[in-house]
Design an enzyme around this catalytic site. Structure first.
Site, PDB file in Angstrom:
ATOM      1  N   HIS A 122      -3.854  -5.747   1.025  1.00  0.00           N
ATOM      2  CA  HIS A 122      -3.281  -6.055   2.336  1.00  0.00           C
ATOM      3  C   HIS A 122      -3.403  -7.526   2.704  1.00  0.00           C
ATOM      4  O   HIS A 122      -4.299  -7.891   3.480  1.00  0.00           O
ATOM      5  CB  HIS A 122      -3.978  -5.220   3.412  1.00  0.00           C
ATOM      6  CG  HIS A 122      -3.718  -3.749   3.279  1.00  0.00           C
ATOM      7  ND1 HIS A 122      -2.534  -3.176   3.657  1.00  0.00           N
ATOM      8  CD2 HIS A 122      -4.483  -2.759   2.782  1.00  0.00           C
ATOM      9  CE1 HIS A 122      -2.580  -1.866   3.416  1.00  0.00           C
ATOM     10  NE2 HIS A 122      -3.749  -1.589   2.872  1.00  0.00           N
ATOM     11  N   CYS A 178       0.841  -1.197   0.000  1.00  0.00           N
ATOM     12  CA  CYS A 178       0.000   0.000   0.000  1.00  0.00           C
ATOM     13  C   CYS A 178       0.879   1.251   0.000  1.00  0.00           C
ATOM     14  O   CYS A 178       1.602   1.488  -0.949  1.00  0.00           O
ATOM     15  CB  CYS A 178      -0.969  -0.049   1.188  1.00  0.00           C
ATOM     16  SG  CYS A 178      -2.389   1.030   0.994  1.00  0.00           S
ATOM     17  N   GLU A 211      -1.714  -8.947   4.777  1.00  0.00           N
ATOM     18  CA  GLU A 211      -1.471  -9.040   6.228  1.00  0.00           C
ATOM     19  C   GLU A 211      -2.754  -8.920   7.034  1.00  0.00           C
ATOM     20  O   GLU A 211      -2.772  -9.263   8.221  1.00  0.00           O
ATOM     21  CB  GLU A 211      -0.446  -7.984   6.671  1.00  0.00           C
ATOM     22  CG  GLU A 211      -0.955  -6.544   6.752  1.00  0.00           C
ATOM     23  CD  GLU A 211      -0.899  -5.787   5.430  1.00  0.00           C
ATOM     24  OE1 GLU A 211      -0.816  -6.438   4.366  1.00  0.00           O
ATOM     25  OE2 GLU A 211      -0.962  -4.539   5.460  1.00  0.00           O
TER      26      GLU A 211
END
Lengths: 730, 227
Positions: B203, B86, B205
């Site tokens: 993302h 990002c 994560e």
């Protein structure tokens, strides 16, 4: 600056009545300086002093064994287990959001975040409660656009997930939208920071952004109605800087790991004035400020401007003197201003010096103790008559009416809005917006989670403020329960019109009465809140809107359930259905009538049903759960079906209730449960003394309703999702 | 492999990233402050998401000029691993470690929603634990994720097989609807020529835990931990 004499006329322009100005003169015993007039006017504004509402607010229950700090601190604090506390509050930014929607909403988020992290809590979630005008009104689209962008722009950048909220549209908000923002944080129970200053000689430290000329008299603006000159008030709106806020959060939390802080408070409404006056006042000490030391954005800012500026992202702290240098290093690491701007004194006075002159010298005790409190006249609202189901004629098939209802602004999918808010940041969002009746956010490093919601049904409150106040609290409690959480406490944001009008004050008093009864019965205390009055434009008040923000806890986040229906499950309705169409969305949107009494809440039944449902969720019986609220039973079922992308076949309701009243009535205290074995759940509910009935079964791709109609879930979803993109043009 | 997270003022997804790294590596990553220049023993530098310096100039532009970026560049030149997600991806393009730029989303609004990504190659340290052509879900949360590069650069990226992920439908098809931010050729992530630097917008994560909706993003971190 003004050349005008400091007199009653200027005081009136600052929002002080003649009587209030006379009282200020009596306290001072001499003429006021401009800065002093500024201090009196903001401290005695409705926004800061709660002068019209205070006598009523004391009726709200605020205590429970788990409440650590109730109203009076920057935010409410409740114990949630494992040595942790939840810190939360909701606050309005209505007036600024009408004038300048983006910045108004953004700074609303920033302000409420500071109220929470100033107590030592890391913010873990934001929510909001928004009311906009009629979608057909020419300014509504611009306001929706700006408010949504502003909430997202601030929350996304500062890195706190926006996980929930609610939106209503009604013409009563055309000239006065409501933007209520809520922040929830978590802190160790033994590391809660308070605002009462102490320690004569201790340094008063300013950190954060520099002070500019923005937002001067914002608190006064928020304490008056709008006229046609609203546009001219734009300079009183503050400008947000979420990047600085993010640094401020990290720096403050880092400093809070040490024992440097004696007291801390954010500079919110009325900026440096209210923070320093409140901190010193609560501590029973005096405060001496050297305004020359205040970090300033430009030259030539006067003492008056500095005291009243509402520049954002600023905090005031009282530090232990020996720790001040270590504190300075933390703020320098985060590239934030850090300035010692004063000392705590034993004089009991608020003193502000600037360029060698004393610009203000006010005794603190009378400023607080003699603040005006008004017992405003009230006109008791008339109770509307009930609307018998038979008096609401129906020309529509159930499926047709459902499809239409799901596409109306108050029921349409909010995905367009949610998709502009970062809801996953933090890596703990268990139930995202729309996935469950309440957002569920796990606590980092723990298995437990918080359930969070905001609720209010303004059309009920307009028809019967007492019933509406009860219902708002009950619905919040129900939404937390529907995830499996144990409801803990409430923050309220009471949005009303001009309190000088007896009918407005009557509605306020009645709503408080209703809320208090519900909070009492549900053991659901109010621990923080905010009152926003004068929500009127050109004499027209908003609907009474006592927005409720609520927090619950669920010990095992994995036990939380959402609304998404799976296939081959029985649907069981818990709670009594009478077919209550008064003030329902069906009545308004399908029959075109806004009348009748709102559905009453039986608080004992509410509690019994909720406790039963929570037990079933926590013992693993329930696969999905949704409370029945706006739009009634059929809308609840359709929402579960759309969320799970699975069809439902519904059985006929009881013969004595007309079909449309049964399926669209908004009787309270009800839940739809999706379970593998419906009859077993019905038996268990009946054994617990609750009304329960198996209403259908999931499977396939269509919703089949008992009057013979069938509609595909895809078609329902298309109707549900069309409104926002079409309205907003994207 | 020893991971570190590079932290600039305004970065805000470092906690999410630390959780994902710790799950895969079994130990917490080191946090590297933007003023540091000695990266010590670190093998993998992760630039997480957020709004470095508020993104008030241009996304990632300020962070790209910080002292630590000199060390990150040297690390990459030595063949060290770098992951930018990002804002981290934006910083890597601003620093010239990856080509192209991230423009405002095509719809001019922030998009926070799950997207589907197709894994374009699996012979890298970042993607080894996926199957070729695998499709996985990841949340995206950005206002400026619209990948842009000139035609020659795009042709080179594709010609040299340096596209890491593309926005696709759940079935793995490249369609305009699946490419919500309007990225050129549906590109969601790219590799450096030596395959040691990866930048992507979504993302992974934030999707490494069944309780939070799935473990779709976990193979990225598992691949790195095993590399």
């Amino acid at each position: 600056m003004t050349q005008r004499p400091i007199d009653a006329a200027l005081a009136r322009d600052f929002g002080l009545s003649e009587e209030e100005y006379a009282r200020a003169l009596a306290i001072m015993g001499r003429p006021l300086t401009l800065a002093e007039l500024g201090v009196f006017s903001v401290m005695w504004s409705e926004h800061c002093s709660y002068k019209s509402s205070r006598t009523w607010l004391s009726q709200l229950p605020t205590k429970a064994p788990w409440v650590i700090h109730g109203p009076g601190e920057n935010a409410g604090v409740v114990e949630i287990g494992h040595g942790l506390a939840c810190v939360f509050k909701m606050e309005s930014h209505n007036h600024p959001s009408f004038i300048e929607p983006y910045q108004g909403a953004a700074t609303g988020v920033g302000g409420i975040l500071r109220d929470v992290f100033t107590m030592g809590a890391r913010p873990i979630a934001n929510l909001n409660a928004l009311r906009f005008g009629d979608p057909r009104h020419p300014v509504t689209r611009r306001i929706v656009d700006g408010v949504v962008r502003g909430i997202g722009g601030y929350g996304n950048c500062v890195g706190v997930p926006t996980v929930g909220g609610e939106i209503n549209f009604h013409p009563a908000y055309n000239g006065n939208p409501l933007v209520n923002a809520m922040t929830v944080g978590v802190a160790p129970v033994d590391r809660i920071f308070l605002s009462a200053a102490a320690g004569v000689g201790n340094p008063v430290v300013y950190v954060g952004s520099k002070t500019g000329r923005d937002g001067i008299h914002g608190a006064t603006m928020a304490s008056a109605e709008f006229g046609k000159d609203a546009e001219e008030k734009r300079p009183t709106v503050q400008v947000g800087d979420p990047f600085t806020e993010k640094l401020l959060i990290e720096a403050c939390l880092e400093l809070m790991q040490t024992d440097a802080i004696v007291a801390i408070q954010d500079m919110g409404a009325a900026g440096l004035t209210s923070s320093s006056v409140e901190m010193a006042g609560k501590g029973g000490v005096g405060i001496d400020l050297d305004l020359d030391a205040v970090p300033q954005r430009e030259t030539g800012i006067s003492a008056y401007e500095m005291l009243l500026s509402e520049s954002q992202e600023r905090m005031l702290m009282v530090l232990r003197p020996e720790k001040a240098e270590a504190a300075r290093m933390i703020f320098e690491k985060w590239q934030l201003d850090f300035a010692v701007i004063g000392r705590i004194t034993d004089t009991g006075r608020f003193v502000a010096r600037h360029q060698g002159r004393v610009e203000a010298d006010i005794p603190l005790a009378p400023l607080a103790d003699q603040a005006p409190v008004y017992q405003r006249p009230i006109a008791e609202p008339a109770k509307p008559a009930e609307l018998p189901p038979a008096r609401a004629e129906n020309r529509w098939g159930l499926a047709e009416a459902l499809e239409r209802l799901l596409g109306t602004p108050d029921l349409a999918s909010r995905a367009w809005v949610w998709e502009q808010y970062d809801s996953t940041i933090g890596g703990q969002t268990v139930k995202r917006p729309g996935a469950a009746d309440a957002a569920v956010v796990r606590i980092e490093g723990q298995t437990m989670a918080l359930a969070l919601t905001t609720d209010c049904t303004p059309r009920y409150c307009a028809a019967d403020p007492e019933a509406g106040g009860r219902q708002a609290v009950a619905e919040a409690w129900r939404n937390l329960t529907a995830t499996g959480a144990r409801p803990l406490a409430v923050t309220d944001n009471l949005n009303f019109g001009n309190p000088e009008k007896p009918e407005v004050m009557g509605a306020f008093a009645a709503a408080i009465r209703g809320m208090a009864a519900a909070c009492e019965a549900l053991n659901f205390p109010v621990v923080s809140g905010n009152v926003s009055l004068y929500n009127e434009t050109e004499g027209r008040p908003i609907l009474p809107t006592p927005a409720i923000g609520a927090v619950g806890v669920i010990d095992d986040a994995a036990a939380a359930v959402g609304i998404a229906l799976g296939p081959w499950l029985d649907l069981v309705l818990i709670g009594q259905t009478r077919g209550w169409l008064g003030q329902s969305l069906w009545l308004r949107e399908i029959a075109g009538r806004e009348e009748g009494a709102p559905p009453p809440v039986d608080l004992a039944a509410e509690r019994a049903a909720g406790d039963f449902v929570r037990g079933l969720i926590l013992n693993g019986t329930v696969r999905a759960c949704h409370d029945v609220s706006d739009g009634g039973l059929l809308v609840a079922v359709a929402e579960m079906a759309m969320a799970g992308n699975v069809g439902v076949r519904l059985s006929a309701g009881p013969r004595e209730i007309p079909g449309h009243a049964y399926w669209f009535g908004e009787d309270q205290g009800r839940y739809v449960l999706a379970v593998p074995d419906g009859p077993a759940v019905v038996r268990a509910a009946e054994a617990a003394g609750l009304a329960a009935v198996r209403i259908g079964h999931s499977g396939g791709a269509d919703l089949t309703v008992p009057d013979g109609g069938t509609i595909s879930i895809a078609k329902l979803r298309a109707a549900h999702e069309a409104f926002f993109p079409a309205f907003m043009g994207s | 492999m020893k991971p570190g997270i590079v932290l600039f003022p305004g970065i805000n997804r470092e906690r999410d990233m630390a959780i994902a790294l710790e799950r895969a590596f079994g130990h917490a990553p080191r946090i590297v402050w933007h003023t540091e220049t000695d990266l010590g023993e670190l093998d993998l530098l992760v630039l997480p998401g957020g709004f470095s310096y508020g993104d008030y100039l241009r996304c990632g532009a300020m962070a790209a000029q910080t002292p630590v970026m000199g060390a990150v560049r040297a690390h990459a030149e030595r063949g060290g691993y770098v992951l930018g997600v990002c804002n981290g991806f934006q910083i890597l393009t601003e620093a010239g470690l990856l080509p192209g730029a991230l423009l405002r989303n095509a719809g001019l609004r922030f998009i926070s929603a799950d997207c589907h990504l197709r894994v374009e190659r699996t012979d890298t340290a970042f993607t080894a634990q996926w199957q070729q052509g695998a499709v996985f879900r990841a949340p995206m949360a950005h206002g400026d994720g619209n990948y842009f590069a000139d035609t020659a650069t795009l042709d080179r990226l594709e010609g040299e097989n340096l596209v890491a992920f593309r926005y696709v439908t759940a079935r793995g098809e490249v369609t305009p609807e699946a490419n919500r931010n309007g990225s050129a050729r549906s590109i969601a992530g790219i590799f450096s020529p030596n395959l040691r630097v990866l930048g992507l917008m979504p993302h992974p994560e934030d999707l490494v835990d069944k309780l939070l909706g799935g473990e779709d993003g976990a193979p990225l971190f598992a691949s790195l931990a095993a590399a």
